[in-house]
Design an enzyme around this catalytic site. Sequence first.
Site, PDB file in Angstrom:
ATOM      1  N   ASP A  27       0.878  -1.170   0.000  1.00 57.17           N
ATOM      2  CA  ASP A  27       0.000   0.000   0.000  1.00 57.17           C
ATOM      3  C   ASP A  27       0.913   1.217   0.000  1.00 57.17           C
ATOM      4  O   ASP A  27       1.610   1.477   0.969  1.00 57.17           O
ATOM      5  CB  ASP A  27      -0.874  -0.053   1.266  1.00 57.17           C
ATOM      6  CG  ASP A  27      -1.734   1.197   1.442  1.00 57.17           C
ATOM      7  OD1 ASP A  27      -1.541   2.178   0.699  1.00 57.17           O
ATOM      8  OD2 ASP A  27      -2.587   1.175   2.346  1.00 57.17           O
ATOM      9  N   TYR A  76       1.451  -6.338  19.629  1.00 57.80           N
ATOM     10  CA  TYR A  76       2.085  -6.911  18.463  1.00 57.80           C
ATOM     11  C   TYR A  76       1.597  -6.201  17.212  1.00 57.80           C
ATOM     12  O   TYR A  76       0.397  -6.120  16.972  1.00 57.80           O
ATOM     13  CB  TYR A  76       1.795  -8.410  18.368  1.00 57.80           C
ATOM     14  CG  TYR A  76       2.655  -9.188  19.314  1.00 57.80           C
ATOM     15  CD1 TYR A  76       3.977  -9.445  18.993  1.00 57.80           C
ATOM     16  CD2 TYR A  76       2.175  -9.611  20.546  1.00 57.80           C
ATOM     17  CE1 TYR A  76       4.805 -10.117  19.877  1.00 57.80           C
ATOM     18  CE2 TYR A  76       2.982 -10.293  21.435  1.00 57.80           C
ATOM     19  CZ  TYR A  76       4.304 -10.540  21.090  1.00 57.80           C
ATOM     20  OH  TYR A  76       5.126 -11.201  21.959  1.00 57.80           O
ATOM     21  N   LYS A 119       0.947  -6.823  11.232  1.00 61.08           N
ATOM     22  CA  LYS A 119      -0.026  -7.565  10.431  1.00 61.08           C
ATOM     23  C   LYS A 119      -0.230  -6.830   9.121  1.00 61.08           C
ATOM     24  O   LYS A 119      -0.177  -5.610   9.080  1.00 61.08           O
ATOM     25  CB  LYS A 119      -1.359  -7.637  11.163  1.00 61.08           C
ATOM     26  CG  LYS A 119      -1.284  -8.447  12.401  1.00 61.08           C
ATOM     27  CD  LYS A 119      -2.614  -8.437  13.103  1.00 61.08           C
ATOM     28  CE  LYS A 119      -2.520  -9.322  14.335  1.00 61.08           C
ATOM     29  NZ  LYS A 119      -3.771  -9.446  15.013  1.00 61.08           N
TER      30      LYS A 119
HETATM   31 MG    MG Z   1      -4.003   2.074   3.281  1.00 60.98          MG
HETATM   32 MG    MG Z   2      -4.667  -2.439   2.317  1.00 60.52          MG
END
Ligand code: MG
Ligand code: MG
Length: 365
Positions: free
Chosen positions: A12, A228, A231
């Site tokens: 991303d 944590y 991810k």
């Molecule tokens: Mg994003």
């Molecule tokens: Mg995404």
Amino acid sequence: MPKVTLSVIKADVGGFVGHSSVHPDLLEAARNHLSTAGKDMLIDFYVTHVGDDIELIMTHDKGVDNPDIHQLAWDAFVKATEIAKKYKLYGAGQDLLADSFSGNIRGLGPGVAEMEFEERPSEPVVVFMADKTEPGAWNFPLYKIFADPFNTAGLVIDPKMHKGFDFEVHDLIEHKKVVFHCPEEIYDLLVLIGAPGRYCVKAVYSRTTGEIGAVSSTQRLNLLAGRYVGKDDPVCIVRCQSGMPAVGEVLDPFAKPHLVAGWMRGSHHGPLMPSGLDHSTPTRFDGPPRVVALGFQLANGKLIGPQDFFADPSYDRARAVANEIADYMRSLGPFEPHRLGLEELEYTTLPDVMKKISGRLEPIE
Ligand code: MG
Ligand code: MG
Ligand code: F6R
């Protein structure tokens, strides 16, 4: 026979609009880079997006973890980032550990799923790509595909599958791995992979041929600020047919949307909605989480395709069910199990709140 490597690398590097999708000019920039800089490196490639993630699907003969291929992908993301910055897209460069900070500590790097194999006389593969969820989202479907006889008829009636499959499971917190031989170890396997926030199916192997059948993108979770993090929206490659599960067996688990962690602020459970490419734009509460399945036939490494499987009307019902589940889960608002448990939240105000009330906390008699 030379081996072929199928690499799926995603990142991303800027959302259009918010965290919902990818601007077409970013895809064009990534394509241009792969076709010029990758000309002598790649056999073939296909660039698309699922939600706000750019997906690079590439074939080559350099094996997994090849530095040149990874550099090529990285540079494609950098090119896309340049445009994301120019357009002031949201979270520009967020997965490249780079200049733009979007308010959380995500984005420790692009996600990667790769496998190297000898191409069979016919090599059908499915590339799964999900947005607004985590790598453990594949545990449920991979179990059904490779270990559940109620899903996969071939486990019962195909002599090439009857011996079952080996599951390589990673513990993302302790950074350890273990292989389970299925079917005889399915109960042990399920104890672990039923906890998808920690244990992930990394790969699956045929016990008949030893060949790899599936691989997923998993990454270690890092303990930061008592939680944590790390991810990431995951991808997964599955080989099909002729001793592997049939295409229809590989797709069928997604007909009943399962609950996954992710959705708004990476901090909510919601249904994983199967979508065609044209509908992989999470909007409602930044979701619900999406999964797209693209099919390719490999021909000497060339990607013949894609076939956009979940665009099929036979998944309309799954989408309707996902919307119903979404209605219900949303009605819970900030309560668990819609909101994730405290230690799994990607965003949290808990330390601040605890600090604020610390002087008012009294022992219960
Ligand atoms: Mg994003
Ligand atoms: Mg995404
Ligand atoms: C989930 C996701 C989005 C964002 C949310 C808030 O993985 O990417 O749901 O978490 O839109 O984003 P910020 O904090 O950047 O405003």
